[in-house]
Motif scaffolding. Structure first.
Motif, mmCIF file in Angstrom:
data_model
loop_
_atom_site.group_PDB
_atom_site.id
_atom_site.type_symbol
_atom_site.label_atom_id
_atom_site.label_comp_id
_atom_site.label_asym_id
_atom_site.label_seq_id
_atom_site.Cartn_x
_atom_site.Cartn_y
_atom_site.Cartn_z
ATOM 1 N N GLU A 592 0.816 -1.207 0.000
ATOM 2 C CA GLU A 592 0.000 0.000 0.000
ATOM 3 C C GLU A 592 0.853 1.262 0.000
ATOM 4 O O GLU A 592 1.868 1.316 0.685
ATOM 5 C CB GLU A 592 -0.866 0.004 1.268
ATOM 6 N N THR A 593 0.426 2.267 -0.755
ATOM 7 C CA THR A 593 1.122 3.549 -0.727
ATOM 8 C C THR A 593 0.538 4.419 0.386
ATOM 9 O O THR A 593 -0.452 4.058 1.011
ATOM 10 C CB THR A 593 0.965 4.319 -2.058
ATOM 11 N N MET A 594 1.145 5.585 0.578
ATOM 12 C CA MET A 594 0.653 6.525 1.587
ATOM 13 C C MET A 594 -0.788 6.924 1.324
ATOM 14 O O MET A 594 -1.502 7.355 2.230
ATOM 15 C CB MET A 594 1.513 7.802 1.563
ATOM 16 N N PHE A 595 -1.205 6.833 0.078
ATOM 17 C CA PHE A 595 -2.558 7.254 -0.275
ATOM 18 C C PHE A 595 -3.503 6.071 -0.483
ATOM 19 O O PHE A 595 -4.590 6.224 -1.015
ATOM 20 C CB PHE A 595 -2.521 8.163 -1.510
ATOM 21 N N GLY A 596 -3.050 4.899 -0.077
ATOM 22 C CA GLY A 596 -3.935 3.734 -0.108
ATOM 23 C C GLY A 596 -3.973 2.989 -1.426
ATOM 24 O O GLY A 596 -4.797 2.100 -1.612
ATOM 25 N N ARG A 597 -3.087 3.362 -2.347
ATOM 26 C CA ARG A 597 -3.038 2.622 -3.609
ATOM 27 C C ARG A 597 -2.455 1.237 -3.349
ATOM 28 O O ARG A 597 -1.435 1.106 -2.681
ATOM 29 C CB ARG A 597 -2.167 3.364 -4.626
ATOM 30 N N ARG A 598 -3.136 0.225 -3.867
ATOM 31 C CA ARG A 598 -2.714 -1.139 -3.594
ATOM 32 C C ARG A 598 -1.993 -1.776 -4.770
ATOM 33 O O ARG A 598 -2.300 -1.491 -5.919
ATOM 34 C CB ARG A 598 -3.934 -2.001 -3.262
ATOM 35 N N ARG A 599 -1.043 -2.664 -4.410
ATOM 36 C CA ARG A 599 -0.383 -3.469 -5.427
ATOM 37 C C ARG A 599 -0.373 -4.907 -4.905
ATOM 38 O O ARG A 599 0.331 -5.204 -3.929
ATOM 39 C CB ARG A 599 1.043 -2.969 -5.653
ATOM 40 N N PRO A 600 -1.157 -5.773 -5.503
ATOM 41 C CA PRO A 600 -1.155 -7.161 -5.054
ATOM 42 C C PRO A 600 0.214 -7.784 -5.301
ATOM 43 O O PRO A 600 0.857 -7.487 -6.314
ATOM 44 C CB PRO A 600 -2.201 -7.835 -5.945
ATOM 45 N N VAL A 601 0.693 -8.605 -4.366
ATOM 46 C CA VAL A 601 1.971 -9.284 -4.566
ATOM 47 C C VAL A 601 1.796 -10.780 -4.305
ATOM 48 O O VAL A 601 2.237 -11.301 -3.273
ATOM 49 C CB VAL A 601 3.075 -8.699 -3.659
ATOM 50 N N PRO A 602 1.170 -11.482 -5.241
ATOM 51 C CA PRO A 602 0.923 -12.918 -5.050
ATOM 52 C C PRO A 602 2.223 -13.714 -4.976
ATOM 53 O O PRO A 602 2.252 -14.793 -4.385
ATOM 54 C CB PRO A 602 0.101 -13.300 -6.284
ATOM 55 N N GLU A 603 3.312 -13.152 -5.550
ATOM 56 C CA GLU A 603 4.592 -13.866 -5.578
ATOM 57 C C GLU A 603 5.118 -14.195 -4.186
ATOM 58 O O GLU A 603 5.879 -15.152 -4.010
ATOM 59 C CB GLU A 603 5.655 -13.038 -6.316
ATOM 60 N N LEU A 604 4.714 -13.384 -3.189
ATOM 61 C CA LEU A 604 5.229 -13.609 -1.836
ATOM 62 C C LEU A 604 4.809 -14.962 -1.276
ATOM 63 O O LEU A 604 5.414 -15.469 -0.332
ATOM 64 C CB LEU A 604 4.746 -12.501 -0.892
ATOM 65 N N LYS A 605 3.744 -15.524 -1.861
ATOM 66 C CA LYS A 605 3.276 -16.817 -1.346
ATOM 67 C C LYS A 605 3.679 -17.973 -2.255
ATOM 68 O O LYS A 605 3.273 -19.109 -2.044
ATOM 69 C CB LYS A 605 1.761 -16.769 -1.164
ATOM 70 N N ALA A 606 4.510 -17.675 -3.247
ATOM 71 C CA ALA A 606 4.937 -18.719 -4.186
ATOM 72 C C ALA A 606 5.869 -19.703 -3.493
ATOM 73 O O ALA A 606 6.538 -19.361 -2.518
ATOM 74 C CB ALA A 606 5.636 -18.081 -5.378
ATOM 75 N N SER A 607 5.909 -20.921 -4.021
ATOM 76 C CA SER A 607 6.811 -21.907 -3.428
ATOM 77 C C SER A 607 8.216 -21.739 -4.010
ATOM 78 O O SER A 607 9.201 -22.091 -3.377
ATOM 79 C CB SER A 607 6.291 -23.317 -3.697
ATOM 80 N N ASN A 608 8.288 -21.184 -5.220
ATOM 81 C CA ASN A 608 9.575 -20.945 -5.874
ATOM 82 C C ASN A 608 10.347 -19.841 -5.156
ATOM 83 O O ASN A 608 9.861 -18.723 -4.987
ATOM 84 C CB ASN A 608 9.315 -20.571 -7.333
ATOM 85 N N PHE A 609 11.587 -20.152 -4.769
ATOM 86 C CA PHE A 609 12.389 -19.214 -3.979
ATOM 87 C C PHE A 609 12.630 -17.896 -4.707
ATOM 88 O O PHE A 609 12.451 -16.814 -4.151
ATOM 89 C CB PHE A 609 13.725 -19.862 -3.594
ATOM 90 N N ASN A 610 13.058 -18.014 -5.980
ATOM 91 C CA ASN A 610 13.362 -16.808 -6.742
ATOM 92 C C ASN A 610 12.143 -15.909 -6.909
ATOM 93 O O ASN A 610 12.243 -14.686 -6.861
ATOM 94 C CB ASN A 610 13.931 -17.171 -8.110
ATOM 95 N N LEU A 611 11.012 -16.555 -7.122
ATOM 96 C CA LEU A 611 9.771 -15.809 -7.273
ATOM 97 C C LEU A 611 9.430 -15.079 -5.978
ATOM 98 O O LEU A 611 8.994 -13.928 -5.973
ATOM 99 C CB LEU A 611 8.646 -16.779 -7.654
ATOM 100 N N ARG A 612 9.671 -15.771 -4.875
ATOM 101 C CA ARG A 612 9.384 -15.183 -3.572
ATOM 102 C C ARG A 612 10.323 -14.005 -3.303
ATOM 103 O O ARG A 612 9.917 -12.971 -2.780
ATOM 104 C CB ARG A 612 9.534 -16.248 -2.491
ATOM 105 N N GLN A 613 11.588 -14.156 -3.694
ATOM 106 C CA GLN A 613 12.554 -13.063 -3.550
ATOM 107 C C GLN A 613 12.108 -11.847 -4.358
ATOM 108 O O GLN A 613 12.199 -10.717 -3.907
ATOM 109 C CB GLN A 613 13.936 -13.514 -4.043
ATOM 110 N N PHE A 614 11.641 -12.149 -5.562
ATOM 111 C CA PHE A 614 11.121 -11.089 -6.408
ATOM 112 C C PHE A 614 9.962 -10.382 -5.697
ATOM 113 O O PHE A 614 9.880 -9.160 -5.672
ATOM 114 C CB PHE A 614 10.661 -11.675 -7.750
#
Length: 704
Positions: A592-614
């Motif tokens: 979330e930005t200071m103004f509430g703009r959202r950016r989904p980050v599904p990669e954080l839940k990936a099983s792939n390490f590199n993807l998660r790092q990304f």
DNA sequence: CGATCACGC
DNA sequence: GCGTGATCG
């Protein structure tokens, strides 16, 4: 009396909806499509009529066992509102809309079945009458093809849609004027509304002379379904009306390409055309309340109504103004490049002992690493890497390498800039770029056809292209840019004491950082230390890894790791912030930005390490980059309407992420300079000062 | 049409 | 980190 009372047969209402609406269940797995469709229809009737009261009757018998529970459910909902004649109030409508939300499986409100009555008319009297329709809102769609305005689809109730082809007295201008007037008394909704401003001017902007306001300002406002859908999901690359239909209304409709192929729309059948435009108007009308509800639920109303919607109008204005490009000088620049390119080409062939395609990384790799036997350091999926950083290291090995690097740079300048830009110079000698508001994942604006946000700057030869960008006769450019806006935002958001303090000292931030990181007095920082500190500052903002930093600085991963560790020792708040932001992004699924703009980050839940790092880097970077984008957008609104308030001749024409360019009248230079710096600096108040530099020049090269 | 490269912030 | 565009195969 009887005219004010709406009498509804509850069984029929639900039964109709039951058969018209595709079956779906609520969150508990109970089928609710009939109740849903029925309430949806009821709301739309109540909103578009003037009934003062509502009476719904129910009968006991019902043949269909699947339908029966839905009628009972509806009866339950209605009886909770009151018995007998229920007064039609704002509260009633709101509670019905809430009931819709409860029925929907994901908590979203979804539209009823595709149920549209289409009327086609270009009869002046009928059109005049249509624009007198009473409603609190309307949705429209301008059907255009390669600049031609073909017709208007418009609906005031979400089921009756009128298509008005442009012919005889019904001109594009006429329809535009009608809409402008309509916007005074109701809110208007469209898809990609920026493309309609050519024809109509919403009343909210016509005489607006105030900038960004935190609180909403009442009145009829325009709504863009595309922008709304983008804010809710900024990861989807290109939203078409059909995507919105599917996502919000569960409707499947043919796409533009499926209907018309590549044929000009003017050749198409009026029936197909009218249906196409009308369906988009239909989609807009019915998706709008759902998108509004979702924006409210996700805390993005301020972004939508106070930032993105006014911004769409400003971007239209900037595109329309365009920027003058000197055609002949651009041509001369290209010719100059070509002379040198030819020389280099000959030298490269000579050194290689063979003619080959230098632009082909594959062929180039074979020449360098096989024929000439240079040491191949890095590989790509398809072979040897010939990227600039690899070649730079090879330069001492063979004289051909420097020539190739120069050749690469020059051909880039020639094809993308010299030749590329020339193709976009219009008859008014201006380039009118497209500013896209719904592309980037972080909230930045992008520029295409041509991209005016990547005009060369770094090398002197490239930078010279900016000399062909000039203001109109007698005018000058005022070019203002934020100084290190992203690093300042990091300082603010991380609340790191050291970084905040460093900015308050007002001295060279990279030098201060070097001084702290390397434990040397400020005055004794070497240029190498400063360069390294700068790279780390840069890397931190981008959320890069030690590996990325090592690449940037051409040092070992180990050394890079040491740099980062030292950096985090110096600014521990930054490390803490990054850890926190990754954790919260992971927990919420979005940053979330200071103004509430959202950016989904599904990669954080990936099983792939590199993807998660990304995912971690994205989670760290998106709030910074996105907040910078938010702040710049606010500044643009302030600057644009300030120019208007003061009735200045000067016009905002370009935005390059942290930079604004104003084509400035000679007698307004002082006013505009002061205005730019003031409005940009006060767009937001952070715990560190905002610094804006503004330069005046008679071309873009000089103004930077 | 994906990969590679180069330009910007 | 975020983009757009040219070029190749």
């Amino acid at each position: 009396m009887s005219e004010n009372l709406l009498i509804v047969n509850g069984n029929e209402l639900i039964s109709d909806a039951f058969y018209k609406t595709p079956a779906f269940t609520n969150s508990e797995g109970v089928f609710v499509n009939g109740v849903y469709g029925g309430i949806f229809k009821l709301i739309s009737i109540l909103k578009t009529s003037e009934y003062k009261a509502l009476s719904i009757s129910f009968s006991e018998e019902c043949g269909n066992e699947r339908l029966k529970p839905q009628i009972l459910k509806f009866k339950e909902i209605i009886e909770a509102k009151g018995q007998g004649e229920i007064p039609v109030t704002k509260e009633l409508l709101e509670s019905l809309e809430n009931a819709l939300k409860d029925l929907s499986p994901s908590g979203e409100v979804k539209g009823a079945s595709f149920d549209m009555t289409l009327k086609v008319t270009s009869d002046l009297n009928e059109v005049e009458a249509l624009f007198e329709t009473k409603s609190d809102r309307a949705a429209f769609y301008f059907l255009t093809d390669i600049g031609d305005f073909l017709g208007l689809g418009i609906s005031f109730d979400g089921s009756n849609v009128t298509y008005i082809p442009v012919e005889n007295f019904i001109t594009a201008d006429y329809l535009g004027k009608k809409l402008s007037i309509l916007s005074e008394r109701m809110s208007l909704c469209s898809f990609d509304i920026k493309e309609s401003y050519k024809y109509f001017e919403p009343s909210e902007f016509a005489n607006r002379t105030y900038g960004y306001k935190d609180e909403d300002v009442s009145g009829n406002k325009c709504f863009d379904v595309l922008i709304g859908a983008y804010l809710i999901n900024p990861l989807k690359n290109d939203y078409e009306p059909w995507d919105v239909a599917k996502e919000y209304l569960k409707l499947t409709l043919p796409k533009r390409a499926d209907l018309f192929g590549k044929e000009p729309l003017a050749n198409a059948d009026i029936k197909v055309l009218s249906e196409y435009a009308s369906k988009i108007a239909y989609i807009c009308f019915n998706a709008e309340p759902l998108i509004r509800a979702k924006l409210a639920k996700t805390g993005m109303e301020r972004l939508m109504y106070n930032i993105e919607m006014p911004l769409s109008y400003i971007l239209y204005s900037m595109e329309k103004e365009g920027i003058i490009v000197k055609r002949d000088e651009l041509k001369a620049y290209g010719d100059k490049l070509l002379v040198r390119i030819d020389e280099l080409e000959k030298a490269i062939y000579e050194a290689a002992g063979i003619e080959f395609n230098i632009n082909s990384p594959k062929q180039l790799g074979e020449i360098l690493f096989e024929k000439l036997g240079l040491p191949a350091e890095k590989k790509t999926k398809s072979g040897y890497s010939t990227a600039a950083d690899v070649l730079e290291k090879l330069a001492p090995e063979h004289k051909i390498v420097a020539d190739i690097l120069e050749y690469r740079g020059l051909t880039k300048l020639k094809s993308t800039y010299a030749d590329g830009l020339a193709a976009y110079i219009a008859d008014d000698n201006r380039i009118h770029t497209s500013f896209n508001q719904t592309i980037t994942a972080t909230g930045r604006i992008s520029s295409t056809e041509p991209n005016l946000q990547n005009i060369p700057m770094r090398t002197e030869l490239g930078r010279l292209i900016r000399k062909v960008f000039v203001p109109k006769d007698g005018y000058v450019f005022a070019d203002a840019d934020y100084s290190q806006i992203e690093l300042r935002i990091l300082a603010h958001m991380s609340e790191d004491k050291g970084l905040i303090e460093a900015y308050h000292e007002g001295k060279d931030i990279h030098r201060i950082t070097a001084s702290k990181v390397f434990h040397v007095p400020f005055e004794e920082v070497t240029s190498l230390q400063r360069r390294n500190a700068k790279a780390v500052n840069f890397g931190i903002v981008y959320g890069i890894s030690a590996f990325g930093l090592s690449q940037d600085l051409s040092i070992s991963a180990h050394e890079a790791k040491e740099y980062m560790e030292k950096y985090f020792e110096t600014y521990p708040g930054v490390k803490k912030y990054q850890e926190d932001v990754i954790a919260s992004t992971k927990a919420k699924g979005y940053s979330e930005t200071m103004f509430g703009r959202r950016r989904p980050v599904p990669e954080l839940k990936a099983s792939n390490f590199n993807l998660r790092q990304f995912g971690e880097r994205v989670a760290m970077n998106a709030p910074i980059q996105g907040t910078a984008a938010d702040i710049m957008k606010i500044a643009m609104i302030d600057v644009f309407f300030k120019l208007k308030e003061l009735s200045l001749k000067s016009k905002l024409i370009l935005q390059i992420h942290d930079e604004l360019v104003i084509e400035t009248a000679p007698d307004e230079v002082d006013t505009v300079t002061k205005l730019l710096v003031e409005e940009m600096e006060k767009a937001v108040t952070l715990s560190v000062p905002m610094e804006v530099d503004c330069h005046i020049g008679s071309d873009w090269y000089e103004a930077k």
